[in-house]
Design a protein around this motif. Structure first.
Motif, PDB file in Angstrom:
ATOM      1  N   MET A  26       0.829  -1.214   0.000  1.00 36.15           N
ATOM      2  CA  MET A  26       0.000   0.000   0.000  1.00 36.15           C
ATOM      3  C   MET A  26       0.859   1.258   0.000  1.00 36.15           C
ATOM      4  O   MET A  26       1.868   1.321   0.690  1.00 36.15           O
ATOM      5  CB  MET A  26      -0.920  -0.007   1.229  1.00 36.15           C
ATOM      6  N   ILE A  27       0.440   2.209  -0.816  1.00 27.73           N
ATOM      7  CA  ILE A  27       1.047   3.543  -0.783  1.00 27.73           C
ATOM      8  C   ILE A  27       0.060   4.430  -0.061  1.00 27.73           C
ATOM      9  O   ILE A  27      -1.103   4.520  -0.453  1.00 27.73           O
ATOM     10  CB  ILE A  27       1.274   4.087  -2.206  1.00 27.73           C
ATOM     11  N   PHE A  28       0.527   5.076   0.997  1.00 31.09           N
ATOM     12  CA  PHE A  28      -0.398   5.812   1.858  1.00 31.09           C
ATOM     13  C   PHE A  28      -0.640   7.229   1.381  1.00 31.09           C
ATOM     14  O   PHE A  28       0.121   7.778   0.593  1.00 31.09           O
ATOM     15  CB  PHE A  28       0.129   5.813   3.296  1.00 31.09           C
ATOM     16  N   GLN A  29      -1.735   7.789   1.923  1.00 25.78           N
ATOM     17  CA  GLN A  29      -2.155   9.130   1.533  1.00 25.78           C
ATOM     18  C   GLN A  29      -1.073  10.178   1.839  1.00 25.78           C
ATOM     19  O   GLN A  29      -0.863  11.077   1.061  1.00 25.78           O
ATOM     20  CB  GLN A  29      -3.456   9.455   2.285  1.00 25.78           C
ATOM     21  N   GLU A  30      -0.366  10.021   2.970  1.00 19.99           N
ATOM     22  CA  GLU A  30       0.686  11.004   3.280  1.00 19.99           C
ATOM     23  C   GLU A  30       2.055  10.331   3.286  1.00 19.99           C
ATOM     24  O   GLU A  30       2.408   9.651   4.232  1.00 19.99           O
ATOM     25  CB  GLU A  30       0.449  11.645   4.656  1.00 19.99           C
ATOM     26  N   PRO A  31       2.854  10.533   2.200  1.00 18.72           N
ATOM     27  CA  PRO A  31       4.120   9.811   2.097  1.00 18.72           C
ATOM     28  C   PRO A  31       5.100  10.167   3.197  1.00 18.72           C
ATOM     29  O   PRO A  31       5.880   9.326   3.634  1.00 18.72           O
ATOM     30  CB  PRO A  31       4.671  10.225   0.731  1.00 18.72           C
ATOM     31  N   MET A  32       5.067  11.413   3.690  1.00 19.18           N
ATOM     32  CA  MET A  32       6.066  11.804   4.699  1.00 19.18           C
ATOM     33  C   MET A  32       5.887  11.026   5.988  1.00 19.18           C
ATOM     34  O   MET A  32       6.843  10.764   6.703  1.00 19.18           O
ATOM     35  CB  MET A  32       5.990  13.317   4.958  1.00 19.18           C
ATOM     36  N   THR A  33       4.632  10.648   6.301  1.00 21.44           N
ATOM     37  CA  THR A  33       4.425   9.923   7.544  1.00 21.44           C
ATOM     38  C   THR A  33       4.844   8.457   7.402  1.00 21.44           C
ATOM     39  O   THR A  33       5.041   7.770   8.384  1.00 21.44           O
ATOM     40  CB  THR A  33       2.945   9.967   7.991  1.00 21.44           C
ATOM     41  N   SER A  34       4.980   7.973   6.159  1.00 20.93           N
ATOM     42  CA  SER A  34       5.367   6.565   6.019  1.00 20.93           C
ATOM     43  C   SER A  34       6.865   6.393   5.743  1.00 20.93           C
ATOM     44  O   SER A  34       7.354   5.270   5.746  1.00 20.93           O
ATOM     45  CB  SER A  34       4.561   5.865   4.928  1.00 20.93           C
ATOM     46  N   LEU A  35       7.582   7.483   5.488  1.00 21.51           N
ATOM     47  CA  LEU A  35       9.035   7.354   5.354  1.00 21.51           C
ATOM     48  C   LEU A  35       9.675   7.840   6.653  1.00 21.51           C
ATOM     49  O   LEU A  35       9.292   8.864   7.197  1.00 21.51           O
ATOM     50  CB  LEU A  35       9.540   8.217   4.188  1.00 21.51           C
ATOM     51  N   ASN A  36      10.661   7.087   7.101  1.00 18.51           N
ATOM     52  CA  ASN A  36      11.325   7.462   8.349  1.00 18.51           C
ATOM     53  C   ASN A  36      12.434   8.486   8.050  1.00 18.51           C
ATOM     54  O   ASN A  36      13.324   8.204   7.252  1.00 18.51           O
ATOM     55  CB  ASN A  36      11.908   6.197   8.982  1.00 18.51           C
ATOM     56  N   PRO A  37      12.355   9.686   8.672  1.00 19.33           N
ATOM     57  CA  PRO A  37      13.319  10.740   8.321  1.00 19.33           C
ATOM     58  C   PRO A  37      14.766  10.433   8.721  1.00 19.33           C
ATOM     59  O   PRO A  37      15.680  11.034   8.171  1.00 19.33           O
ATOM     60  CB  PRO A  37      12.799  11.970   9.086  1.00 19.33           C
ATOM     61  N   VAL A  38      14.974   9.497   9.652  1.00 21.82           N
ATOM     62  CA  VAL A  38      16.351   9.279  10.136  1.00 21.82           C
ATOM     63  C   VAL A  38      17.102   8.182   9.375  1.00 21.82           C
ATOM     64  O   VAL A  38      18.284   7.961   9.607  1.00 21.82           O
ATOM     65  CB  VAL A  38      16.418   8.999  11.659  1.00 21.82           C
ATOM     66  N   TYR A  39      16.428   7.500   8.448  1.00 18.84           N
ATOM     67  CA  TYR A  39      17.126   6.497   7.634  1.00 18.84           C
ATOM     68  C   TYR A  39      17.152   6.928   6.172  1.00 18.84           C
ATOM     69  O   TYR A  39      16.235   7.600   5.705  1.00 18.84           O
ATOM     70  CB  TYR A  39      16.424   5.142   7.728  1.00 18.84           C
ATOM     71  N   THR A  40      18.172   6.498   5.453  1.00 17.61           N
ATOM     72  CA  THR A  40      18.233   6.814   4.021  1.00 17.61           C
ATOM     73  C   THR A  40      17.112   6.054   3.311  1.00 17.61           C
ATOM     74  O   THR A  40      16.629   5.024   3.807  1.00 17.61           O
ATOM     75  CB  THR A  40      19.577   6.388   3.394  1.00 17.61           C
ATOM     76  N   VAL A  41      16.714   6.555   2.145  1.00 17.08           N
ATOM     77  CA  VAL A  41      15.647   5.862   1.418  1.00 17.08           C
ATOM     78  C   VAL A  41      16.099   4.448   1.052  1.00 17.08           C
ATOM     79  O   VAL A  41      15.319   3.501   1.101  1.00 17.08           O
ATOM     80  CB  VAL A  41      15.191   6.640   0.160  1.00 17.08           C
ATOM     81  N   GLY A  42      17.397   4.306   0.735  1.00 17.51           N
ATOM     82  CA  GLY A  42      17.925   2.983   0.390  1.00 17.51           C
ATOM     83  C   GLY A  42      17.748   1.999   1.532  1.00 17.51           C
ATOM     84  O   GLY A  42      17.250   0.894   1.342  1.00 17.51           O
ATOM     85  N   ASP A  43      18.157   2.416   2.744  1.00 14.57           N
ATOM     86  CA  ASP A  43      18.037   1.517   3.899  1.00 14.57           C
ATOM     87  C   ASP A  43      16.584   1.080   4.100  1.00 14.57           C
ATOM     88  O   ASP A  43      16.318  -0.065   4.470  1.00 14.57           O
ATOM     89  CB  ASP A  43      18.549   2.208   5.169  1.00 14.57           C
ATOM     90  N   GLN A  44      15.654   2.011   3.862  1.00 18.53           N
ATOM     91  CA  GLN A  44      14.244   1.682   4.090  1.00 18.53           C
ATOM     92  C   GLN A  44      13.726   0.687   3.050  1.00 18.53           C
ATOM     93  O   GLN A  44      12.973  -0.219   3.363  1.00 18.53           O
ATOM     94  CB  GLN A  44      13.401   2.960   4.097  1.00 18.53           C
ATOM     95  N   ILE A  45      14.160   0.860   1.803  1.00 16.46           N
ATOM     96  CA  ILE A  45      13.708  -0.102   0.776  1.00 16.46           C
ATOM     97  C   ILE A  45      14.380  -1.456   1.011  1.00 16.46           C
ATOM     98  O   ILE A  45      13.733  -2.502   0.942  1.00 16.46           O
ATOM     99  CB  ILE A  45      14.003   0.413  -0.654  1.00 16.46           C
ATOM    100  N   ILE A  46      15.677  -1.428   1.346  1.00 14.71           N
ATOM    101  CA  ILE A  46      16.412  -2.681   1.587  1.00 14.71           C
ATOM    102  C   ILE A  46      15.765  -3.452   2.748  1.00 14.71           C
ATOM    103  O   ILE A  46      15.564  -4.662   2.673  1.00 14.71           O
ATOM    104  CB  ILE A  46      17.910  -2.380   1.875  1.00 14.71           C
ATOM    105  N   GLU A  47      15.382  -2.711   3.804  1.00 16.85           N
ATOM    106  CA  GLU A  47      14.747  -3.359   4.956  1.00 16.85           C
ATOM    107  C   GLU A  47      13.437  -4.027   4.537  1.00 16.85           C
ATOM    108  O   GLU A  47      13.155  -5.175   4.910  1.00 16.85           O
ATOM    109  CB  GLU A  47      14.496  -2.336   6.058  1.00 16.85           C
ATOM    110  N   ALA A  48      12.649  -3.299   3.723  1.00 21.98           N
ATOM    111  CA  ALA A  48      11.365  -3.856   3.264  1.00 21.98           C
ATOM    112  C   ALA A  48      11.599  -5.133   2.451  1.00 21.98           C
ATOM    113  O   ALA A  48      10.893  -6.131   2.610  1.00 21.98           O
ATOM    114  CB  ALA A  48      10.609  -2.829   2.434  1.00 21.98           C
ATOM    115  N   ILE A  49      12.617  -5.116   1.619  1.00 18.14           N
ATOM    116  CA  ILE A  49      12.900  -6.300   0.782  1.00 18.14           C
ATOM    117  C   ILE A  49      13.340  -7.466   1.661  1.00 18.14           C
ATOM    118  O   ILE A  49      12.850  -8.589   1.520  1.00 18.14           O
ATOM    119  CB  ILE A  49      13.991  -5.973  -0.270  1.00 18.14           C
TER     120      ILE A  49
END
Ligand code: ATP
Ligand code: SF4
Ligand code: MG
Length: 338
Positions: free
Chosen positions: A112-135
């Motif tokens: 799911m892609i949420f209505q507010e993207p900023m609330t679903s991305l963690n500001p203290v991790y890089t976008v890469g780390d967040q995608i890698i964690e999800a994978i």
């Protein structure tokens, strides 16, 4: 035989929602956020869900994901049956929402892609780390393989120079890029269903069109199904195969995009169509629907749209309209078509 098999595969039902009732139990009373909604999603199809603010679009999505703020908001009846690609079926409403099975469906099979993207991305991790964690949460791959997959999906959603940008933090990206990162994260586990809740509403029109085109391309490439939630019928026209129109928690009309645009039946759908700037109708005066969505704590008797409906009849104020199939695949709940 081969043709028959292809046709069967094309109509593969991935998700069946049957009589879904989701309610919130608050101090002021019960909110019937989703009030008896049914629909199915087929492989490779885009189902648009449209309706004004507060009509239950997001709560329908959160019910499927089992991400409601339970027990205050919960599914009180109905079934949501998911058919995983490897066979079998599972009734999502019966699962413990914290169970391993539900966690594996959420993210891996239905993203799911949420209505507010900023609330679903963690500001203290890089976008890469967040995608890698999800994978790595859903796939049995090492960190380097996950990193390669993250770069690949960022590339697919048109993030330029993904090898470098993967090391950036969310605040270093524009709103449009953050939304693409969210789409990339959702796609990273090859989900069979992507639920996109107002994925582009906050973005400017040019970026919105670009992201939607990109989503449509990836959807065809991956053969995913998409549930696209929006209040914008223009977006529906551009993206969806079928449309479900919701009003105050109920499904009031469902049809193919073509049927809905050529022959809208429900007075609410007709009102929505008159209130949006459609291609070809630019310059025509837009007419917003008179009145407003009723308070969920004080719903009218009978048809909830009656107080705003130019064609309301006495019966409309007494009985909830029953759904009728007016032409094949075109359903409407309105006493004008009993
Ligand atoms: N946490 C909550 N507590 C109580 N009521 C809620 C809660 N979340 C949603 N609702 C109610 O459920 C109903 C459906 O809300 P929902 O968020 O699904 O609307 P929506 O169609 O997604 O609207 P929007 O277009 O504004 O996103 C609304 O009446 C809303 O007030
Ligand atoms: S049931 Fe009656 S009030 Fe409701 S939309 Fe149809 S005509 Fe209007
Ligand atoms: Mg919403």
């Amino acid at each position: 035989m081969a043709v028959e098999q292809r046709e069967l595969a094309a109509n593969e039902v991935l998700l069946e929602v049957e009589g879904l009732h989701t309610q919130f139990f608050t101090e002021q009373g019960v909110v019937k956020a989703v009030d008896g909604v049914s629909f199915t999603i087929e492989k490779g199809k885009v189902l648009g869900i449209v309706g004004e603010s507060g009509c239950g679009k997001s709560i329908t999505a959160l019910s499927i994901m089992r991400l409601l703020p339970e027990p205050r908001g919960r599914i009180v009846s109905g079934t949501i049956t998911f058919h995983p690609p490897d066979g079998g079926s599972v009734n999502i409403t019966k699962l413990d929402r914290h169970s391993a099975e539900m966690r594996s469906i959420r993210g891996q099979h239905i993203a799911m892609i949420f209505q507010e993207p900023m609330t679903s991305l963690n500001p203290v991790y890089t976008v890469g780390d967040q995608i890698i964690e999800a994978i790595q949460l859903h796939q049995n791959v090492d960190k380097e393989a996950a990193r390669q997959r993250a770069i690949e999906v960022l590339h697919q959603v048109d993030i330029p120079d993904p090898e470098r940008r993967i090391n950036e933090y969310p605040h270093q990206m524009s709103g449009g890029q953050r939304q693409r990162v969210m789409i990339a994260m959702a796609l990273s586990c090859y989900p069979s269903i992507l639920i996109a809740d107002e994925p582009t509403t906050a973005l400017d029109v040019t970026i919105q069109a670009k992201i939607l085109r990109n989503m449509r391309r990836l959807q065809q490439q991956y053969g995913m199904a998409i549930i696209l939630i929006t209040h914008d019928l223009g977006v529906i026209g551009q993206m969806a195969d079928d449309v479900l129109v919701m009003y105050v928690g109920r499904k009031v009309e469902q049809a193919s995009v073509r049927q809905l645009f050529l022959n809208p039946l429900h007075p609410y759908t007709q009102g929505l169509l008159r209130s949006i700037p459609l291609i070809g109708l630019r310059g025509k005066k837009l007419q917003p629907i008179a009145g407003s969505v009723p308070s969920p704590y004080n719903l009218p008797e009978g048809c909830c749209f009656a107080p705003r409906c130019p064609q309301a009849m006495p019966k409309c104020r007494q009985e909830v309209p029953i759904e009728a199939e007016v032409e094949p695949g075109h359903f409407v709940a309105c006493w004008l078509y009993k």
